[in-house]
Design a protein around this motif. Structure first.
Motif, PDB file in Angstrom:
ATOM      1  N   CYS A  20      39.423   9.981 -26.886  1.00 36.41           N
ATOM      2  CA  CYS A  20      39.689  10.662 -28.162  1.00 36.41           C
ATOM      3  C   CYS A  20      41.043  11.375 -28.132  1.00 36.41           C
ATOM      4  O   CYS A  20      41.770  11.408 -29.141  1.00 36.41           O
ATOM      5  N   TRP A  23      43.781   8.786 -28.624  1.00 37.16           N
ATOM      6  CA  TRP A  23      43.798   8.354 -30.022  1.00 37.16           C
ATOM      7  C   TRP A  23      44.380   9.432 -30.933  1.00 37.16           C
ATOM      8  O   TRP A  23      45.131   9.144 -31.863  1.00 37.16           O
ATOM      9  N   LEU A  24      44.009  10.684 -30.660  1.00 31.83           N
ATOM     10  CA  LEU A  24      44.448  11.785 -31.528  1.00 31.83           C
ATOM     11  C   LEU A  24      45.966  11.930 -31.525  1.00 31.83           C
ATOM     12  O   LEU A  24      46.582  12.147 -32.572  1.00 31.83           O
ATOM     13  N   GLY A  27      50.423   8.347 -32.950  1.00 34.40           N
ATOM     14  CA  GLY A  27      50.776   8.182 -34.350  1.00 34.40           C
ATOM     15  C   GLY A  27      51.666   6.960 -34.537  1.00 34.40           C
ATOM     16  O   GLY A  27      52.511   6.670 -33.690  1.00 34.40           O
ATOM     17  N   LEU A  41      53.917  12.700 -30.218  1.00 32.69           N
ATOM     18  CA  LEU A  41      53.472  13.892 -30.927  1.00 32.69           C
ATOM     19  C   LEU A  41      53.762  15.160 -30.138  1.00 32.69           C
ATOM     20  O   LEU A  41      54.229  16.161 -30.696  1.00 32.69           O
ATOM     21  N   THR A  48      51.367  21.245 -30.413  1.00 36.09           N
ATOM     22  CA  THR A  48      50.230  20.385 -30.058  1.00 36.09           C
ATOM     23  C   THR A  48      50.027  20.297 -28.549  1.00 36.09           C
ATOM     24  O   THR A  48      48.965  19.828 -28.105  1.00 36.09           O
ATOM     25  N   TRP A 328      49.076  14.340 -42.716  1.00 36.64           N
ATOM     26  CA  TRP A 328      48.924  13.503 -41.514  1.00 36.64           C
ATOM     27  C   TRP A 328      47.736  13.965 -40.687  1.00 36.64           C
ATOM     28  O   TRP A 328      46.929  13.154 -40.224  1.00 36.64           O
ATOM     29  N   TRP A 329      47.579  15.285 -40.521  1.00 35.48           N
ATOM     30  CA  TRP A 329      46.439  15.809 -39.753  1.00 35.48           C
ATOM     31  C   TRP A 329      45.126  15.566 -40.489  1.00 35.48           C
ATOM     32  O   TRP A 329      44.098  15.287 -39.846  1.00 35.48           O
ATOM     33  N   ARG A 332      43.692  12.298 -39.646  1.00 41.12           N
ATOM     34  CA  ARG A 332      43.311  12.044 -38.253  1.00 41.12           C
ATOM     35  C   ARG A 332      41.826  11.718 -38.109  1.00 41.12           C
ATOM     36  O   ARG A 332      41.435  10.904 -37.280  1.00 41.12           O
ATOM     37  N   TRP A 335      41.140   8.220 -39.101  1.00 40.40           N
ATOM     38  CA  TRP A 335      41.814   7.424 -38.068  1.00 40.40           C
ATOM     39  C   TRP A 335      40.920   7.287 -36.832  1.00 40.40           C
ATOM     40  O   TRP A 335      40.724   6.184 -36.307  1.00 40.40           O
ATOM     41  N   LEU A 336      40.345   8.416 -36.387  1.00 39.02           N
ATOM     42  CA  LEU A 336      39.460   8.373 -35.218  1.00 39.02           C
ATOM     43  C   LEU A 336      38.194   7.580 -35.500  1.00 39.02           C
ATOM     44  O   LEU A 336      37.706   6.833 -34.640  1.00 39.02           O
TER      45      LEU A 336
END
Length: 449
Positions: A20, A23-24, A27, A41, A48, A328-329, A332, A335-336
């Motif tokens: 995870c 993946w997180l 981008g 990122l 981050t 974008w966040w 997420r 996306w996951l």
């Protein structure tokens, strides 16, 4: 000692969090030339880097690995087995699925290079498919050293990880002083080896039956990490960030060692509560499949990213808000979820491959263990495998867009020799005899589960 479900939970939890986390922070966006880029990122959005405190969970995998390896080696010794036989079988269990994965990826790289795929794109994809490989050579080395490390543990107990930690701090000081950087390579074994050795201590009840020792480890490690980051030269990121020096992972630093100790302490503090949780069959039915598929998850988890990149980004149907923006966040989570669904499909497709690898392993286990002459071949083959895997970890499967001939050859030769030496039954024409009473066989089945 019965099987500890909490150890299985730790392995599954560590792998899921690593997947995870990767993946997180991954981008994708279109570059100026129309191709796909993957901005970093952690470098582009520095805050981050604090997220890595939660996602850098590999100390717990080494802790659980040490716990399991200690029990496995003790059973092997009690059954009259040899160090070479045990090390060889452990290596094959790691190298067989790794070899299948690497072979398929290298085949794809060779085809892509042959048809003229852009070298930058091929290099990026090759790096993405090998970014997790750093773990494999380290774990292979620790597995090969287990008989020696466990002998030291039986004699000196917790003093062994303390001594390893002290040497790791000295090596880190040498590196920080600008001395030969190869000294830092020791810390790949020493820092992660501390967590592995603490797994021996944990299994044998040497870390205290109460909460005092775990609390001391958690508080001391956490405080040490905070001081090293606040007052020392170390960054907060526990994952490699391009251009950041020093790094906490390349090689593992004093700050990483402190964080590993803190994680071990926290893990032991919450152990009673989590054991009660995984004792429930409904929860265990969720944990056990994740643990059984942990190697497949670890090796193949970047494939869904490539699938989504081809299906959604190359076609232009994926939204592309500003990198690191609030929108974008917000995207997420879907996306996951999408990557998770694709990963389930990958696991289903790979299930026959997993069964085939398991069948090869079980067939090869029949027969006598390696003699002295073949033992030397085993150590040489392990060395070749470690070097090849390290090369892939550093440069990827397509460095500069080219096929990596020497690392591919090294891994192929290493894997073939390890398998032939450690699994003498591979060349037998007779079916393997049942081994249900063999402690080593029981260990293999448990780890596969």
């Amino acid at each position: 000692m019965g099987r500890d479900r909490y150890v299985d939970f730790l392995r599954a939890w560590a792998i899921v969090l690593v997947v995870c986390g990767h993946w997180l922070i991954t981008g994708l966006e279109h570059g100026p030339d129309g191709g796909i880029r993957a901005p970093e990122l952690l470098a582009a959005v520095p805050w981050t880097q604090w997220l890595t405190l939660g996602f850098q969970i590999m100390p717990l995998f080494f802790l659980a690995g040490g716990h399991a390896a200690g029990g496995s080696w003790e059973r092997e010794r009690a059954a009259g087995g040899t160090a070479a036989g045990w090390v060889g079988r452990r290596a094959v269990r790691l190298l067989l699925p790794t070899g299948v994965y690497s072979g398929l990826v290298l085949l794809a790289v060779g085809i892509a290079a042959g048809v003229g795929v852009d070298p930058y794109t091929l290099s990026l994809v090759g790096w993405a498919m090998a970014m997790q490989f750093w773990f494999l050579p380290v774990y292979l080395v620790l597995s090969a050293l287990t008989p020696v490390l466990h002998a030291a543990h039986r004699r000196w107990g917790p003093r062994v990880p303390v001594a390893m930690g002290a040497v790791a701090l000295a090596a880190d000081a040498v590196v920080a002083a600008g001395q030969p950087s190869y000294v830092g390579l020791l810390n790949y074994v020493l820092v992660w080896g501390v967590a592995y050795q603490l797994g021996f201590c944990w299994r044998d009840g040497l870390l205290g039956g109460g909460r005092a020792v775990p609390a001391l480890l958690a508080a001391g490690g956490g405080l040490g990490f905070a001081l090293l980051v606040a007052l020392g030269p170390f960054p907060v990121s526990l994952i490699l960030v391009t251009g950041q020096h020093p790094s906490n992972t390349n090689p593992p630093s004093a700050a990483m060692l402190a964080w590993a100790v803190a994680q071990v302490g926290a893990c032991l503090l919450v152990a009673p509560a989590v054991r009660r949780l995984v004792a429930r069959e409904r929860v265990w039915r969720l944990v056990r499949p994740a643990g059984g598929a942990s190697m497949t998850l670890y090796l193949w988890h970047m494939l869904p990213v490539l699938v989504i990149a081809a299906a959604c980004y190359l076609t232009g149907i994926a939204p592309e808000p500003g990198f690191g923006s609030l929108t974008w966040w917000a995207l997420r989570m879907p996306w996951l979820v999408v990557l998770g669904l694709v990963m389930v499909g990958v696991l289903v497709v790979l299930r026959p491959v997993e069964r085939g690898v398991a069948a090869v392993y079980e067939r090869g286990r029949s027969g006598a263990g390696p003699d002295r002459a073949r033992t030397w071949s085993l150590w040489l083959a392990l060395a070749a495998s470690v070097v090849a895997l390290s090369r892939f970890a550093v440069r990827g499967f397509a460095p500069d867009g080219r096929f990596p001939v020497l690392p591919a050859l090294g891994l192929a030769v290493g894997l073939a020799l390890v398998a032939l030496v450690a699994l003498p039954g591979l060349l037998s024409v007779r079916p393997p005899a049942p081994r249900s009473g063999d402690p080593a066989a029981k260990d293999s089945v448990e780890e596969a589960a």
